[in-house]
Motif scaffolding. Structure first.
Motif, short mmCIF file in Angstrom:
data_model
loop_
_atom_site.label_atom_id
_atom_site.label_comp_id
_atom_site.label_asym_id
_atom_site.label_seq_id
_atom_site.Cartn_x
_atom_site.Cartn_y
_atom_site.Cartn_z
N PHE A 1 1.07 -0.85 -0.47
CA PHE A 1 0.33 -0.08 0.09
C PHE A 1 1.33 1.54 0.33
O PHE A 1 2.23 1.03 0.21
N THR A 2 0.45 2.02 -0.06
CA THR A 2 0.95 3.88 -0.44
C THR A 2 -0.06 4.24 1.09
O THR A 2 -0.63 4.26 1.74
N MET A 3 1.38 5.08 1.97
CA MET A 3 0.86 5.60 3.31
C MET A 3 1.44 6.52 2.63
O MET A 3 2.17 7.33 1.80
N LYS A 4 0.16 8.00 2.79
CA LYS A 4 0.53 9.28 3.15
C LYS A 4 0.26 9.65 4.31
O LYS A 4 -0.88 9.68 5.42
N GLU B 1 2.78 9.31 15.97
CA GLU B 1 1.50 10.22 16.11
C GLU B 1 0.92 10.78 14.77
O GLU B 1 0.24 12.03 15.03
N ALA B 2 1.89 10.22 13.32
CA ALA B 2 1.88 11.34 12.18
C ALA B 2 -0.02 9.95 11.70
O ALA B 2 -0.24 9.55 12.57
N LYS B 3 -0.55 11.30 11.35
CA LYS B 3 -2.14 10.35 10.67
C LYS B 3 -1.45 10.10 9.46
O LYS B 3 -0.46 10.82 8.28
N VAL B 4 -1.97 8.55 8.94
CA VAL B 4 -1.33 8.55 8.04
C VAL B 4 -2.93 7.63 7.28
O VAL B 4 -3.42 6.97 8.03
N ASP B 5 -3.00 8.03 6.50
CA ASP B 5 -3.86 7.36 5.08
C ASP B 5 -3.18 5.95 4.26
O ASP B 5 -2.32 6.49 3.72
N VAL B 6 -4.00 5.24 3.53
CA VAL B 6 -3.36 4.05 2.77
C VAL B 6 -4.10 3.98 2.01
O VAL B 6 -5.53 3.89 1.64
N ALA B 7 -4.01 3.92 0.43
CA ALA B 7 -4.30 3.28 -0.73
C ALA B 7 -3.88 2.37 -0.49
O ALA B 7 -2.30 1.88 -1.06
N LEU B 8 -3.83 0.94 -1.14
CA LEU B 8 -4.06 -0.52 -1.33
C LEU B 8 -3.43 0.21 -2.78
O LEU B 8 -4.35 -0.06 -3.39
N ALA B 9 -2.95 -0.96 -2.95
CA ALA B 9 -1.59 -1.07 -4.35
C ALA B 9 -2.33 -3.01 -5.04
O ALA B 9 -2.02 -2.18 -6.42
N GLY B 10 -3.23 -3.05 -4.28
CA GLY B 10 -3.90 -4.84 -4.48
C GLY B 10 -5.18 -4.73 -3.35
O GLY B 10 -5.60 -3.83 -3.38
N GLY B 11 -4.61 -6.45 -3.26
CA GLY B 11 -5.92 -6.90 -2.25
C GLY B 11 -5.17 -6.86 -0.46
O GLY B 11 -4.48 -5.40 -0.75
N PRO B 12 -5.69 -7.77 -0.01
CA PRO B 12 -5.22 -7.42 1.46
C PRO B 12 -3.69 -7.60 1.57
O PRO B 12 -3.24 -8.48 0.61
#
Length: 186
Positions: A68-71, A92-103
Motif C-alpha cells: 500500500f501507499t502511505m500518505k 502520532e503521524a496521521k497516516v492514510d492508506v491506499a491499497l496497491a492491490g488486495g489485502p
C-alpha cells in the motif's frame, strides 16, 4: 521462548478500523498503551487510516500482498510495496492508506520514544548468527530458522533469554526480521 503466530489472537486496531495479532509486548499490559515496545502483525484489507500512537516510534515491514501507499501528514508519501524493507515513522503521524492491490500483512515494531529506540533488521543470508544483547525478538518471515528454543517456521517468533549466547541458524531461503531495542541514554 517460541511464539507461534497462530496462538496470537486477532484483535481490533486501536481505532477499530483493522485487525492485528500482538506477538510480544514489554512490559506485558492488558490492552493498554503503557508498553515500552510492542511487536505485532497487522492485516490491512481496506484503505483505513492507521491508529495514532503519540510518543511512539514505529517501523513497518511488508510481509505479503501487493502492499500500500502511505500518505503521512508531514507531506511524505511512501509506497510500502517491497517486502521485508523497514520504513520508520512517528506514531502520532496521521497516516492514510491506499491499497496497491488486495489485502496485505505487515510486521510492526512500536517503541516508546522517550525511553528507548528500536530497529528491525532483515537477515536473509543462510548463516549462523548470534543475536546481540539488544535483540528482543526474532521473527521468521520466510523459510525456517533454528534457535536454541527450537525451529521457527513462517510466522513464528523467538524471544531470546537475557544474555543469550546461543546462535541462530537461517536455513536456505530463510529471512528473519530481527528486532533490537536499546534504552535511550539519560
Amino acid at each position: 521462548m517460541i511464539i507461534r503466530l497462530a496462538d496470537c489472537p486477532s484483535q481490533p486496531w486501536k481505532n477499530g478500523l483493522g485487525r492485528t495479532r500482538e506477538i510480544a509486548v514489554q512490559p506485558s499490559v492488558d490492552g493498554g498503551d503503557g508498553f515500552l515496545w510492542r511487536v505485532s502483525v497487522a492485516e490491512v484489507d481496506s484503505a483505513a487510516p492507521f491508529s495514532a500512537f503519540p510518543g511512539i516510534d514505529r517501523q513497518i515491514v511488508l510481509l505479503d500482498g501487493a502492499g500500500f501507499t502511505m500518505k503521512l501528514d508531514d507531506g511524505r508519501v511512501h509506497a510500502l510495496t517491497t517486502p521485508f524493507v523497514p520504513f520508520a515513522f512517528a506514531g502520532e503521524a496521521k497516516v492514510d492508506v491506499a491499497l496497491a492491490g488486495g489485502p496485505t500483512r505487515d510486521f510492526n515494531l512500536m517503541v516508546r520514544r522517550a525511553q528507548a529506540r528500536g530497529e528491525v533488521l532483515p537477515w536473509h543470508e543462510p548463516a549462523t548468527r548470534r543475536p546481540d544483547p539488544a535483540t528482543v525478538l526474532v521473527f521468521c518471515a520466510r523459510g525456517s530458522i533454528d534457535t536454541a528454543g527450537g525451529r521457527l517456521h513462517v510466522g513464528d517468533a523467538w524471544r531470546p533469554p537475557p544474555r543469550a549466547v546461543d546462535p541462530l541458524t537461517l536455513c536456505d531461503g530463510a529471512l528473519a526480521l530481527v528486532v533490537r531495542v536499546k534504552p535511550r541514554a539519560s
